[in-house]
Design an enzyme around this catalytic site. Structure first.
Site, mmCIF file in Angstrom:
data_model
loop_
_atom_site.group_PDB
_atom_site.id
_atom_site.type_symbol
_atom_site.label_atom_id
_atom_site.label_comp_id
_atom_site.label_asym_id
_atom_site.label_seq_id
_atom_site.Cartn_x
_atom_site.Cartn_y
_atom_site.Cartn_z
ATOM 1 N N CYS A 78 -2.500 43.654 2.795
ATOM 2 C CA CYS A 78 -1.307 43.022 2.219
ATOM 3 C C CYS A 78 -0.487 42.308 3.306
ATOM 4 O O CYS A 78 -0.933 41.298 3.819
ATOM 5 C CB CYS A 78 -0.496 44.053 1.439
ATOM 6 S SG CYS A 78 0.510 43.284 0.185
ATOM 7 N N HIS A 175 -3.873 47.450 -1.599
ATOM 8 C CA HIS A 175 -3.575 48.645 -0.787
ATOM 9 C C HIS A 175 -4.561 49.791 -1.039
ATOM 10 O O HIS A 175 -4.214 50.744 -1.744
ATOM 11 C CB HIS A 175 -2.182 49.158 -1.155
ATOM 12 C CG HIS A 175 -1.053 48.302 -0.702
ATOM 13 N ND1 HIS A 175 -0.405 48.510 0.487
ATOM 14 C CD2 HIS A 175 -0.459 47.241 -1.279
ATOM 15 C CE1 HIS A 175 0.563 47.612 0.626
ATOM 16 N NE2 HIS A 175 0.546 46.827 -0.436
ATOM 17 N N GLU A 177 -5.138 52.221 0.769
ATOM 18 C CA GLU A 177 -4.576 53.485 1.290
ATOM 19 C C GLU A 177 -3.687 54.178 0.255
ATOM 20 O O GLU A 177 -3.305 55.322 0.439
ATOM 21 C CB GLU A 177 -3.806 53.218 2.596
ATOM 22 C CG GLU A 177 -2.404 52.633 2.472
ATOM 23 C CD GLU A 177 -2.383 51.146 2.101
ATOM 24 O OE1 GLU A 177 -3.445 50.557 1.824
ATOM 25 O OE2 GLU A 177 -1.267 50.587 2.076
HETATM 26 N N1 GLN Z 1 5.313 40.562 0.004
HETATM 27 C C1 GLN Z 1 5.092 41.128 1.306
HETATM 28 C C2 GLN Z 1 5.105 40.046 2.370
HETATM 29 O O1 GLN Z 1 5.114 38.903 2.048
HETATM 30 C C3 GLN Z 1 3.791 41.894 1.348
HETATM 31 C C4 GLN Z 1 3.853 43.056 0.377
HETATM 32 C C5 GLN Z 1 3.046 44.231 0.779
HETATM 33 O O2 GLN Z 1 2.608 44.375 1.924
HETATM 34 N N2 GLN Z 1 2.881 45.123 -0.156
HETATM 35 O O3 GLN Z 1 5.114 40.326 3.527
#
Ligand code: GLN
Length: 195
Positions: A78, A175, A177
């Site tokens: 992410c 994610h 994890e």
């Molecule tokens: N929206 C976050 C970003 O742009 C990422 C979200 C996440 O890691 N769950 O950094």
């Protein structure tokens, strides 16, 4: 084998717990010297702008950029994936290394967070028995808008790329994890072991 988890911000504990459950030694990385002696690194989810700024502050951005360039195994989930991109359409500190253009928060406000069962053919190597989909948890997730020629697309949702690999760099928009499915962690550990 020892795997570092960047622990400046975000969901680093969950990655450590998952790795330790598999029986892998871990280390939280907050300073450049914490990178010494690692075999691989995970950059967790969280907020990529904040994490990038903290990395600059703690003197970690350049060492991380160097590692990503050098073929060291790094997996970004992410926000971590965002940091590994070469371009995210706005100014923010990036580690880079992956030839991908990423759009942040790409699923929009209506679908802030969701879970989807996705097909990831590459997980066959770490799946016992029949192939089965992976439970992907998306939280204000990014998507990959453009991939370079050396990037292998590992998974898509609604036609959008949400997992990719380039050499020893792995990125997932979701994610693993936060689930109890450890196959992506074992897939990454295989990348590390392959040397
Ligand atoms: N929206 C976050 C970003 O742009 C990422 C979200 C996440 O890691 N769950 O950094």
């Amino acid at each position: 084998m020892r795997i570092g988890v960047l622990a400046l911000q975000g969901a680093f504990r969950e990655h450590r717990l998952m790795l330790e459950r598999i029986g892998v030694e871990t280390r939280e990385v907050r300073l450049p010297e914490h990178l010494d002696g690692l075999d691989g690194l995970i950059i967790p989810g969280g907020e990529s702008t904040t994490m990038g700024k903290l990395a600059v502050e703690f003197g970690l951005l350049e060492p991380l950029q160097e590692l990503a360039r050098s073929g060291f195994p790094i997996w970004g989930t992410c926000a971590g994936f965002i940091l590994l991109a070469k371009d995210v359409g706005q100014e923010q500190p990036l580690i880079g290394g992956m030839d991908v253009v990423i759009e942040r928060n790409a699923f929009g406000r209506q679908v802030d967070s969701f879970e989807a069962m996705i097909d990831v053919p590459a997980l066959a190597a770490v799946t016992e028995g029949e192939p089965r989909p992976f439970p992907a948890v998306f939280i204000r997730a990014p998507v990959v808008k453009e991939v370079g020629p050396d990037v292998e697309v590992l998974a898509k949702v609604d036609g959008k790329v949400v997992a990719a690999r380039q050499g020893k760099l792995l990125g997932t928009s979701f994610h693993p994890e936060l689930t109890d499915d450890d196959r992506f962690h074992r897939y990454f550990l295989n990348m590390v072991k392959e040397g």
